[in-house]
Design a protein around this motif. Structure first.
Motif, PDB file in Angstrom:
ATOM      1  N   ASP A 171      -3.679  11.593  11.388  1.00 55.77           N
ATOM      2  CA  ASP A 171      -3.671  11.321  12.967  1.00 55.77           C
ATOM      3  C   ASP A 171      -3.737   9.776  13.240  1.00 55.77           C
ATOM      4  O   ASP A 171      -2.768   9.330  14.187  1.00 55.77           O
ATOM      5  CB  ASP A 171      -4.626  11.990  13.499  1.00 55.77           C
ATOM      6  N   HIS A 172      -4.327   9.231  12.487  1.00 61.62           N
ATOM      7  CA  HIS A 172      -4.478   7.732  13.146  1.00 61.62           C
ATOM      8  C   HIS A 172      -4.271   6.524  11.959  1.00 61.62           C
ATOM      9  O   HIS A 172      -4.190   5.553  12.427  1.00 61.62           O
ATOM     10  CB  HIS A 172      -5.957   7.304  13.659  1.00 61.62           C
ATOM     11  N   MET A 173      -3.618   6.938  10.881  1.00 62.50           N
ATOM     12  CA  MET A 173      -3.341   5.985   9.744  1.00 62.50           C
ATOM     13  C   MET A 173      -2.142   6.630   8.781  1.00 62.50           C
ATOM     14  O   MET A 173      -1.880   7.943   9.041  1.00 62.50           O
ATOM     15  CB  MET A 173      -4.444   5.712   8.927  1.00 62.50           C
ATOM     16  N   ALA A 174      -1.514   5.574   8.324  1.00 59.48           N
ATOM     17  CA  ALA A 174      -0.387   6.125   7.286  1.00 59.48           C
ATOM     18  C   ALA A 174      -0.592   5.167   6.217  1.00 59.48           C
ATOM     19  O   ALA A 174      -0.770   4.117   6.270  1.00 59.48           O
ATOM     20  CB  ALA A 174       0.632   5.963   7.941  1.00 59.48           C
ATOM     21  N   ASP A 175       0.048   5.800   4.825  1.00 56.41           N
ATOM     22  CA  ASP A 175       0.290   5.058   3.698  1.00 56.41           C
ATOM     23  C   ASP A 175       1.651   4.591   3.451  1.00 56.41           C
ATOM     24  O   ASP A 175       2.675   5.247   3.951  1.00 56.41           O
ATOM     25  CB  ASP A 175       0.099   5.932   2.534  1.00 56.41           C
ATOM     26  N   VAL A 176       1.963   3.301   3.122  1.00 53.61           N
ATOM     27  CA  VAL A 176       3.239   2.855   3.155  1.00 53.61           C
ATOM     28  C   VAL A 176       3.547   2.461   1.591  1.00 53.61           C
ATOM     29  O   VAL A 176       2.833   1.583   1.076  1.00 53.61           O
ATOM     30  CB  VAL A 176       3.570   1.405   4.233  1.00 53.61           C
ATOM     31  N   GLN A 177       4.658   2.855   1.261  1.00 56.03           N
ATOM     32  CA  GLN A 177       4.851   2.614   0.010  1.00 56.03           C
ATOM     33  C   GLN A 177       6.086   1.395  -0.189  1.00 56.03           C
ATOM     34  O   GLN A 177       6.873   1.396   0.640  1.00 56.03           O
ATOM     35  CB  GLN A 177       5.767   3.638  -1.108  1.00 56.03           C
ATOM     36  N   LEU A 178       5.554   0.333  -0.978  1.00 56.03           N
ATOM     37  CA  LEU A 178       6.293  -0.978  -0.749  1.00 56.03           C
ATOM     38  C   LEU A 178       7.392  -0.763  -1.782  1.00 56.03           C
ATOM     39  O   LEU A 178       7.645  -0.068  -2.780  1.00 56.03           O
ATOM     40  CB  LEU A 178       5.657  -2.180  -1.019  1.00 56.03           C
TER      41      LEU A 178
END
Length: 290
Positions: A163-170
């Motif tokens: 809901d409030h955060m996300a993982d980002v793959q570089l």
């Protein structure tokens, strides 16, 4: 007899001292308005000596106090200097963030797609080139596979969100995830390929499966392809740095210098491309029907 007596100087000095002391005792008995001259001499001498000693003591105490005060002043100045440096560092950080946010706003104004600005809140040291965590999630409109950029270029995609955060793959994560459909913009026609892998020593992205007929030169821009399932088209990835033979010897591989810097990612922007969102919805509906 007298010659022997006076010949002994020590006895003479002792007797003279005793007589002088008796005389002074007699002269100083009782209360007097004035002191006799011997008393005056003695008192003045004692006062002079005490003055010297006292002055030395006070000078020593003043020196010690000055040293303590100086030490305290140095410590206070040190604390003030440290506070000043901390304040200066904070001002520099805020100024840098403000400049970056201004650039981000300018980038979004130049592009029609919607962008969600987010702040990087976590980056694991052992996976520095792989993932970051941002402070925006589902409630902010973030969805899986959305591209993530800075004002300089593409850096990766969202792989998971709460809901409030996300993982980002570089893009520098060379071990997981699908390749990025990309194209090299040449003078005659585009050369298509896939961004697959990252050379950590050269700090270059690897673009593979490029036709051997493509005429590639150093400095040519590389952007995302419009045909990508995930990424919006024309997102800047970087520029051609070096051209080499592909893995199978029948195609070309390109070392790409990334446009965006991956060393410091304070603020990023998540791309909301209506076309890609509609495409994802379309495929989900087809999967449901099947």
């Amino acid at each position: 007899m007298f010659s022997r007596f006076f010949g002994n100087r020590r006895i003479f000095v002792v007797l003279f001292s005793v007589i002088l002391m008796i005389m002074m005792m007699g002269m100083t008995r009782g209360e007097r308005d004035r002191l006799t001259w011997p008393e005056s001499v003695v008192k003045n001498s004692i006062s002079y000596v005490n003055g010297i000693v006292s002055q030395s003591q006070y000078s020593m105490l003043d020196w010690i106090g000055t040293m303590k005060s100086s030490k305290g002043s140095d410590e206070e100045q040190g604390r003030e200097s440290q506070s000043y440096l901390q304040l200066k560092s904070e001002v520099a950080r805020l100024k840098r963030e403000n400049e970056q946010l201004k650039k981000d706003v300018g980038y979004t104004e130049r592009n029609q797609m919607k962008y969600i600005t987010a702040r990087t809140v976590s980056r694991s040291p052992d996976r520095w080139n792989n993932r970051i965590v941002i402070d925006k999630g589902n409630q902010d409109g973030i969805k899986k596979d959305m591209p993530v950029v800075t004002q300089k270029g593409l850096i990766g995609r969202v792989t998971a969100s709460t809901d409030h955060m996300a993982d980002v793959q570089l893009l520098t994560d060379s071990h997981n995830g699908p390749g990025v459909a990309a194209q090299v913009l040449t003078h005659k026609k585009e050369a298509f390929g896939l961004i697959e892998g990252y050379d950590a020593k050269k700090k270059r992205l690897l673009m593979k499966k490029i036709s051997s007929d493509a005429k590639l030169k150093k400095g040519q821009p590389v952007v995302t392809s419009d045909l990508s399932d995930i990424y919006a088209g024309q997102l800047l990835i970087g520029t051609v740095d070096q051209v080499a033979t592909g893995d199978f010897g029948v195609d070309q591989m390109v070392y790409i210098k990334p446009a965006a810097g991956f060393e410091r990612l304070d603020y990023v922007m998540v791309v909301q491309d209506p076309t890609k969102l509609q495409l994802k919805k379309h495929r989900k509906e087809l999967d449901t029907k099947e």
